[in-house]
Design a protein around this motif. Structure first.
Motif, PDB file in Angstrom:
ATOM      1  N   HIS B 111       0.840  -1.206   0.000  1.00 33.04           N
ATOM      2  CA  HIS B 111       0.000   0.000   0.000  1.00 33.04           C
ATOM      3  C   HIS B 111       0.873   1.254   0.000  1.00 33.04           C
ATOM      4  N   GLU B 112       0.987   1.906   1.136  1.00 26.29           N
ATOM      5  CA  GLU B 112       1.659   3.218   1.156  1.00 26.29           C
ATOM      6  C   GLU B 112       3.179   3.157   1.013  1.00 26.29           C
ATOM      7  N   GLN B 113       3.766   2.057   1.427  1.00 24.51           N
ATOM      8  CA  GLN B 113       5.238   1.920   1.394  1.00 24.51           C
ATOM      9  C   GLN B 113       5.932   2.966   2.266  1.00 24.51           C
ATOM     10  N   LYS B 114       5.353   3.194   3.430  1.00 27.86           N
ATOM     11  CA  LYS B 114       5.940   4.175   4.356  1.00 27.86           C
ATOM     12  C   LYS B 114       7.347   3.790   4.745  1.00 27.86           C
ATOM     13  N   ILE B 115       7.549   2.510   4.950  1.00 23.65           N
ATOM     14  CA  ILE B 115       8.863   2.074   5.438  1.00 23.65           C
ATOM     15  C   ILE B 115       9.964   2.394   4.422  1.00 23.65           C
ATOM     16  N   LEU B 116       9.568   2.463   3.144  1.00 21.34           N
ATOM     17  CA  LEU B 116      10.543   2.819   2.117  1.00 21.34           C
ATOM     18  C   LEU B 116      10.746   4.331   2.106  1.00 21.34           C
ATOM     19  N   ARG B 117       9.633   5.034   2.245  1.00 15.80           N
ATOM     20  CA  ARG B 117       9.752   6.497   2.237  1.00 15.80           C
ATOM     21  C   ARG B 117      10.539   6.982   3.448  1.00 15.80           C
ATOM     22  N   ASP B 118      10.401   6.283   4.551  1.00 17.05           N
ATOM     23  CA  ASP B 118      11.174   6.658   5.741  1.00 17.05           C
ATOM     24  C   ASP B 118      12.601   6.125   5.693  1.00 17.05           C
ATOM     25  N   ARG B 119      12.947   5.505   4.601  1.00 17.38           N
ATOM     26  CA  ARG B 119      14.318   5.033   4.367  1.00 17.38           C
ATOM     27  C   ARG B 119      14.820   4.027   5.406  1.00 17.38           C
ATOM     28  N   VAL B 120      13.883   3.276   5.977  1.00 11.82           N
ATOM     29  CA  VAL B 120      14.319   2.229   6.913  1.00 11.82           C
ATOM     30  C   VAL B 120      14.903   1.060   6.105  1.00 11.82           C
ATOM     31  N   ILE B 121      14.330   0.825   4.942  1.00  6.83           N
ATOM     32  CA  ILE B 121      14.879  -0.155   3.995  1.00  6.83           C
ATOM     33  C   ILE B 121      15.089   0.576   2.674  1.00  6.83           C
ATOM     34  N   PRO B 122      16.262   0.479   2.091  1.00  2.75           N
ATOM     35  CA  PRO B 122      16.479   1.111   0.791  1.00  2.75           C
ATOM     36  C   PRO B 122      15.484   0.547  -0.226  1.00  2.75           C
ATOM     37  N   PRO B 123      14.709   1.396  -0.900  1.00  4.15           N
ATOM     38  CA  PRO B 123      13.606   0.923  -1.765  1.00  4.15           C
ATOM     39  C   PRO B 123      14.038  -0.096  -2.816  1.00  4.15           C
ATOM     40  N   HIS B 124      15.252   0.027  -3.326  1.00  2.53           N
ATOM     41  CA  HIS B 124      15.608  -0.887  -4.424  1.00  2.53           C
ATOM     42  C   HIS B 124      15.589  -2.347  -3.980  1.00  2.53           C
ATOM     43  N   TYR B 125      15.801  -2.578  -2.683  1.00  2.50           N
ATOM     44  CA  TYR B 125      15.764  -3.969  -2.200  1.00  2.50           C
ATOM     45  C   TYR B 125      14.373  -4.578  -2.353  1.00  2.50           C
ATOM     46  N   ILE B 126      13.358  -3.738  -2.187  1.00  2.57           N
ATOM     47  CA  ILE B 126      11.990  -4.247  -2.310  1.00  2.57           C
ATOM     48  C   ILE B 126      11.574  -4.274  -3.773  1.00  2.57           C
ATOM     49  N   LEU B 127      11.745  -3.142  -4.434  1.00  5.70           N
ATOM     50  CA  LEU B 127      11.194  -3.016  -5.785  1.00  5.70           C
ATOM     51  C   LEU B 127      11.875  -3.960  -6.760  1.00  5.70           C
ATOM     52  N   GLY B 128      13.115  -4.341  -6.460  1.00  5.41           N
ATOM     53  CA  GLY B 128      13.812  -5.247  -7.359  1.00  5.41           C
ATOM     54  C   GLY B 128      13.761  -6.696  -6.898  1.00  5.41           C
ATOM     55  N   ALA B 129      12.993  -6.963  -5.866  1.00  2.00           N
ATOM     56  CA  ALA B 129      12.994  -8.331  -5.317  1.00  2.00           C
ATOM     57  C   ALA B 129      12.207  -9.285  -6.202  1.00  2.00           C
ATOM     58  N   LYS B 130      12.711 -10.513  -6.253  1.00  2.00           N
ATOM     59  CA  LYS B 130      12.086 -11.531  -7.103  1.00  2.00           C
ATOM     60  C   LYS B 130      10.635 -11.769  -6.708  1.00  2.00           C
ATOM     61  N   HIS B 131      10.369 -11.743  -5.413  1.00  2.00           N
ATOM     62  CA  HIS B 131       9.020 -12.110  -4.967  1.00  2.00           C
ATOM     63  C   HIS B 131       8.137 -10.912  -4.671  1.00  2.00           C
ATOM     64  N   PHE B 132       8.555  -9.733  -5.097  1.00  3.27           N
ATOM     65  CA  PHE B 132       7.670  -8.577  -4.961  1.00  3.27           C
ATOM     66  C   PHE B 132       6.657  -8.616  -6.097  1.00  3.27           C
ATOM     67  N   ARG B 133       5.348  -8.608  -5.760  1.00  9.09           N
ATOM     68  CA  ARG B 133       4.306  -8.758  -6.784  1.00  9.09           C
ATOM     69  C   ARG B 133       3.656  -7.409  -7.047  1.00  9.09           C
ATOM     70  N   ARG B 134       4.155  -6.751  -8.071  1.00 11.61           N
ATOM     71  CA  ARG B 134       3.630  -5.400  -8.291  1.00 11.61           C
ATOM     72  C   ARG B 134       2.173  -5.437  -8.776  1.00 11.61           C
ATOM     73  N   GLU B 135       1.752  -6.572  -9.355  1.00 13.76           N
ATOM     74  CA  GLU B 135       0.356  -6.726  -9.792  1.00 13.76           C
ATOM     75  C   GLU B 135      -0.603  -6.567  -8.619  1.00 13.76           C
ATOM     76  N   PHE B 136      -0.049  -6.601  -7.465  1.00 15.81           N
ATOM     77  CA  PHE B 136      -0.849  -6.788  -6.278  1.00 15.81           C
ATOM     78  C   PHE B 136      -0.915  -5.513  -5.436  1.00 15.81           C
ATOM     79  N   MET B 137      -0.316  -4.426  -5.968  1.00 23.30           N
ATOM     80  CA  MET B 137      -0.300  -3.151  -5.240  1.00 23.30           C
ATOM     81  C   MET B 137      -1.735  -2.661  -5.000  1.00 23.30           C
ATOM     82  N   ASN B 138      -1.942  -2.107  -3.811  1.00 23.87           N
ATOM     83  CA  ASN B 138      -3.221  -1.488  -3.443  1.00 23.87           C
ATOM     84  C   ASN B 138      -4.388  -2.459  -3.452  1.00 23.87           C
TER      85      ASN B 138
END
Lengths: 360, 483
Positions: B111-138
């Protein structure tokens, strides 16, 4: 452009007993295969013992004895791919252990167990264990050793597994639609096999001028009865000697002996109407009508009528009628048009695009 | 006559049964007393009887190394692993904390991806992950629960502290063995069981069924949902488990070919026509679930299932896209995830981990390959792993190349000398390394089954406990008390 829905009623039914078509199919075949393995075991056992009484037969006579048995299971062609001569050893080995033969005892029981595995969640633990034990027995070296050292003990073991399984089905399986498929499969197979046992020997069961009943024929008539586990039941019923027309009459028309054709067809009729949820006498398809007529014949014809019609033809008609009935049940309950994966994928991808368009 | 375990040598390891001075730990006293009343022959006979019962009952998994699948039993060691109440309490708390945080993380990521915006996890680790399902956003899931069934792998190092080795948030398996092992042990030692004060695990299937009912989609408007278990089929190595759990829960087991999606609704093909399906306990990975969205070559899945799911007409357990949270690179961030969402320190620590994608860590990994365990980010079952200290030079160089080529895909960890447990090796007991996989169910409440699957590396000295790699298992006893 969208795919038509398969021509099947869509219900909103929830929460009660549901049976997948695939499950129905597996229950049915599990049951048929076990019954088939038992029948083949008995047939081979009886004929091997019969051969002990005729140890002087030459190759040609042996072949004459075993070929019809081979033919009754419809596997002659496969047989001669693997063997050159048909004798006691080769035929029984082929019909017992050859996995290339889809109707060998081992193939039937492996298939029964594989079907059971597919529906393990549907049958009782006891039923699965009985079948699995049988499977493990057949997989072990022990099985072949027992067969080698005396086939009777081996076939006896197979029959016991089948009886154990059928007994456990009776005592641990709920009386629901699944049970009806199991019973339908069992009695259909049994009716079919009894016609085949009779058909193998139909020529010695025909009344003929020289119907004096030599020692050889008497032994063979007995063998026919024993192939259907019917010798003792026959004796209780007919105090007289074993006469060919009486043997045929008993195996075809006995209303009470559980392996007779009539008895099996009566049960088949009962489970047919439970499955279709129709009153007895109601027929909605030509297959059901033909079967209804067959059962009427079974209740009214005499053995003389059968001999007049021709025993072989009569048996053949029974086989083809229940074969058609089998097709009908398959179409009605088990068959769904196979999924066309590519078409399905296209359909759903289009749907997805349509959903996304308003947002874009 | 010498008693069993008299000559047992715990060597220089943390042993579950014996303390530093080789004295039996209090919570193992009853078990040891009972076992020592047997002689080796007795014990062996019981072990053999159990193996036979498993074979007969078809409690097996299938190995495919030739054309014919061979069915094997998952070796079961009769000597139970025992956990005292106080120790378990802490484990339980730690697991609940962890699954709560991971579930919030998944909701946030999709959903909001606050944890990425707050830079707790560098976003590229999530957005480039094999098991991240972007079809499933929101997309919303029933009751906001993503991980309904979790099987977290715990290990204990030299000091006996419990560490999390990995989170299995996709289709964790093994619960059926937990239940079968318990049943087998009860048969083998009925009296011991009663007197030892062991907590029951038998509610697992009923609890799981409740979870599945709880997540019925709101759209259904029925409190009697049609719940099914979706299996890849009889040839899957875990098929026994699928059938076992379906039977215990009283739900049908279905294959992809039994299901059909029309107008965003899922149906099954029954003898009475098509019937709706409301909740699916799926034992098929995301990749194979729906060929119209994921792998188009998958014949196991159901075209249209994801669409129906997004429309809220069917629930899946576990949800789609949970794999992002058990990516081994994301594992590195779980302590931060817990802190971020719950404001708490993790109760169960991670194993020290180096990320090959961080330049400094990568340098360290590459310089210390022969001392480290290197894992691929998205493999399971003990595959794709380098055990540095035991590896050949060739294997090390292979990994070096792969790490340099694709650093995002690797992590490094110091090898942990897993705790050991006395284990029957045919004629006597020897120490073998073990881990622990407890099962956590997330429905109306979060419930940890008291026990779990203790896996044991049967090969002498081996640290790999996976069933596919020569592992076995033990029954796991959580006691009502501390001894």
């Amino acid at each position: 452009m969208s795919l038509p829905l398969p021509q099947l009623p869509v219900t909103t039914h929830r929460g009660s007993e549901i049976m997948l078509s695939r499950v129905a199919n597996s229950l049915y075949w599990m049951s048929r295969y076990i019954e088939r393995a038992e029948n083949i075991s008995r047939l081979l056992d009886v004929n091997l013992q019969l051969m002990l009484d005729f140890s002087h037969l030459d190759d040609e006579q042996l072949k004459e004895h075993w070929l019809p048995i081979l033919r009754s299971a419809g596997d002659e062609e496969t047989f001669f791919k693997h063997y050159t001569v048909a004798n006691s050893r080769t035929v029984t080995e082929f019909m017992t252990f050859r996995e290339e033969n889809p109707n060998s005892v081992i193939s039937c029981l492996f298939a029964a167990r594989e079907n059971a595995r597919q529906i393990r969640d549907q049958i009782s633990l006891e039923m699965f264990e009985a079948l699995n034990e049988c499977y493990l027995f057949l997989k072990s070296k022990n099985a072949r050793e027992i067969w080698d050292s005396g086939a009777h003990e081996f076939y006896d073991q197979i029959k016991k597994y089948s009886h154990l399984f059928q007994g456990l089905t009776n005592s641990t399986f709920s009386r629901n639609e699944g049970y009806e498929f199991i019973q339908f499969g069992k009695f259909l197979e049994r009716a079919d096999k009894t016609t085949r046992i009779l058909d193998i020997k139909y020529h010695i069961l025909l009344p003929s001028v020289s119907d004096v009943g030599g020692a050889v024929d008497a032994a063979q008539w007995q063998a026919v009865l024993r192939s259907a586990s019917a010798l003792e039941a026959y004796r209780r019923f007919h105090m007289s000697d074993i006469l060919p027309r009486k043997v045929a009459e008993f195996l075809i028309f006995s209303p009470s002996f559980p392996r007779s054709i009539r008895y099996s067809l009566e049960r088949l009729y009962q489970y047919l109407h439970l499955l279709t949820e129709t009153e007895n006498g109601v027929c909605n398809t030509p297959e059901e009508e033909a079967f209804e007529k067959l059962l009427g014949d079974m209740r009214t014809l005499s053995i003389d009528d059968v001999f007049n019609l021709g025993l072989h033809e009569f048996l053949g008609n029974i086989q083809s009628t229940i074969d058609h009935l089998d097709d009908f049940i398959y179409q009605e309950f088990m068959y769904h048009p196979p999924t066309d994966m590519e078409a399905e994928i296209r359909l759903h991808q289009q749907e997805m695009q349509q959903q996304q368009q308003p947002a874009a | 006559m010498p008693m069993l375990l008299d000559s047992y040598d715990k060597e220089n390891f943390f042993d579950e049964m014996f303390d530093e001075e080789a004295a039996v730990r209090p919570h193992y006293r009853k078990v040891l007393e009972r076992m020592q009343r047997l002689d080796a022959g007795d014990y062996h006979r019981r072990q053999t009887a159990v193996d036979l019962a498993f074979m007969r009952g078809g409690v097996t998994f299938t190995v495919y190394n030739d054309n014919q699948g061979t069915e094997r039993i998952f070796p079961f060691d009769l000597m139970p692993r025992v956990i005292p109440a106080a120790e378990w309490e802490r484990v339980e708390k730690g697991l609940i904390q962890r699954i709560q945080a991971l579930n919030m993380f998944l909701h946030d990521i999709y959903h909001e991806q606050k944890i990425l915006r707050d830079r707790v996890i560098p976003p590229h680790y999530i957005l480039g992950a094999k098991h991240f399902r972007r079809e499933f956003m929101n997309c919303n899931v029933a009751k906001d629960i993503y991980v309904h069934i979790c099987g977290t792998d715990l290990i204990r190092g030299r000091d006996g502290e419990y560490l999390v080795l990995e989170d299995n948030l996709r289709c964790p398996s093994g619960a059926s063995y937990m239940l079968e092992n318990r049943a087998a042990l009860k048969r083998a030692f009925p009296n011991l069981f009663q007197s030892a004060g062991v907590r029951g695990v038998d509610n697992y299937a009923a609890d799981l069924r409740k979870v599945l009912n709880y997540v019925t989609p709101d759209n259904i408007g029925s409190d009697k949902p049609n719940v099914v278990l979706l299996t890849p089929g009889v040839y899957n190595s875990a098929y026994f488990e699928h059938a076992f759990l379906a039977r215990q829960m009283g739900i049908p087991i279905v294959e992809g070919r039994d299901l059909l999606v029309r107008d965003l609704k899922v149906y099954m093909r029954t003898t009475a026509g098509l019937m709706p399906v409301d909740v699916i306990y799926r034992r098929i990975d995301d990749d194979f679930l729906d060929p119209s969205v994921f792998r188009p070559d998958s014949l196991l899945g159901v075209p249209g299932l994801v669409n129906a799911y997004r429309a809220g007409n069917v629930s899946l357990a576990n949800s789609i896209g949970t794999g992002i949270a058990d990516d081994k690179v994301i594992y590195y961030f779980v302590p931060r995830i817990i802190k971020y969402y719950l404001g708490e320190d993790p109760i169960l620590p991670n194993v020290d981990t180096y990320l090959a994608s961080e330049p400094q860590d990568r340098k360290y990994i590459l310089e210390n390959l022969e001392k480290l365990v290197v894992k691929s980010a998205n493999e399971a079952g003990g595959y794709g792993m380098l055990m540095g200290p035991w590896a050949t030079q060739e294997e090390i160089e292979d990994f070096r190349k792969n790490i340099i080529a694709n650093p995002r895909n690797f992590i490094g960890q110091p090898p942990i000398s897993l705790s050991r447990h006395p284990t029957w090796v045919g004629d006597d007991f020897e120490g073998r390394h073990v881990d622990l996989r407890p099962y956590i169910l997330f429905g109306e409440k979060i419930k940890v089954t008291p026990g779990g699957l203790t896996r044991v590396a049967l090969r002498k000295g081996s640290l790999v406990v996976n069933s596919s790699q020569g592992g076995g298992s033990k029954d796991t006893w959580v006691l009502h008390d501390n001894e």
